[in-house]
Design a protein around this motif. Structure first.
Motif, PDB file in Angstrom:
ATOM      1  N   GLU A  63      44.834  34.451  32.973  1.00 28.11           N
ATOM      2  CA  GLU A  63      45.504  35.647  32.475  1.00 28.11           C
ATOM      3  C   GLU A  63      46.773  35.305  31.710  1.00 28.11           C
ATOM      4  N   THR A  65      50.507  37.104  31.187  1.00 26.05           N
ATOM      5  CA  THR A  65      51.303  38.098  31.882  1.00 26.05           C
ATOM      6  C   THR A  65      52.702  38.185  31.275  1.00 26.05           C
ATOM      7  N   ARG A  79      40.969  45.019  43.460  1.00 28.72           N
ATOM      8  CA  ARG A  79      41.158  43.565  43.504  1.00 28.72           C
ATOM      9  C   ARG A  79      40.365  42.838  42.429  1.00 28.72           C
ATOM     10  N   TRP A  89      50.255  44.332  37.556  1.00 28.16           N
ATOM     11  CA  TRP A  89      50.382  43.691  38.861  1.00 28.16           C
ATOM     12  C   TRP A  89      51.484  44.374  39.660  1.00 28.16           C
ATOM     13  N   TYR A  97      43.650  39.858  31.282  1.00 29.98           N
ATOM     14  CA  TYR A  97      42.769  38.859  31.892  1.00 29.98           C
ATOM     15  C   TYR A  97      41.783  38.340  30.859  1.00 29.98           C
ATOM     16  N   ASN A 102      39.304  37.800  40.987  1.00 33.37           N
ATOM     17  CA  ASN A 102      39.874  38.704  41.991  1.00 33.37           C
ATOM     18  C   ASN A 102      41.328  38.344  42.211  1.00 33.37           C
ATOM     19  N   VAL A 103      42.106  39.326  42.597  1.00 38.89           N
ATOM     20  CA  VAL A 103      43.511  39.105  42.943  1.00 38.89           C
ATOM     21  C   VAL A 103      43.700  39.477  44.406  1.00 38.89           C
ATOM     22  N   ILE A 108      45.428  45.263  41.527  1.00 38.77           N
ATOM     23  CA  ILE A 108      46.048  45.640  40.256  1.00 38.77           C
ATOM     24  C   ILE A 108      45.690  47.077  39.890  1.00 38.77           C
TER      25      ILE A 108
END
Length: 135
Positions: A63, A65, A79, A89, A97, A102-103, A108
């Motif tokens: 990603e 950011t 997620r 975020w 992305y 997955n986070v 998010i």
């Protein structure tokens, strides 16, 4: 008859006015992309900020950011994300992305989805992006 009129009025009130989906353009030295914004309060607030330029850095090789000029409101989180997902975020941390994944919790806020191949962003280093509305 009165019952039918009340039912019709309720139905019209529930449907409301249709709003067109907002499209945006994201431009950088690495490419130009179009995206459709999600239907939530956070993405509507993002659209009100436009145009803007964000300095973005690579994070975890999945990603880009960068920091927004001000926080966006909360919206439902998830997620999972896919290539081209635009996300939030923390309240002011904008994410693009360029890979699926997955986070961790809390997840998010989905702000939108890029409509083209975003592999041009899959490279190390910072990039400056300009985001503007498409009329």
């Amino acid at each position: 008859m009165l019952k039918s009129l009340i039912g019709a009025a309720f139905t019209i009130g529930m449907v409301g006015t249709a709003s067109a989906q907002q499209s945006i353009r994201i431009t950088s030295d690495w490419g130009t992309f179009t995206a459709d914004l999600a239907e939530n309060e956070a993405s509507r607030s993002l659209a009100e900020m436009l145009p803007l330029t964000i300095e973005m850095r690579d994070h975890m090789r999945q990603e880009k950011t960068g920091n927004l000029p001000s926080a966006l409101p909360e919206a439902p989180r998830q997620r999972a994300f896919s290539e081209g997902t635009l996300g939030l975020w923390s309240a002011g941390d904008f994410v693009i992305y360029y890979a699926d994944g997955n986070v961790p919790s809390p997840g998010i806020v989905i702000l939108g989805q890029i409509n083209e191949d975003v592999s041009a962003l899959d490279r190390p280093g910072p990039v400056s992006v300009t985001i503007e509305k498409i009329d």
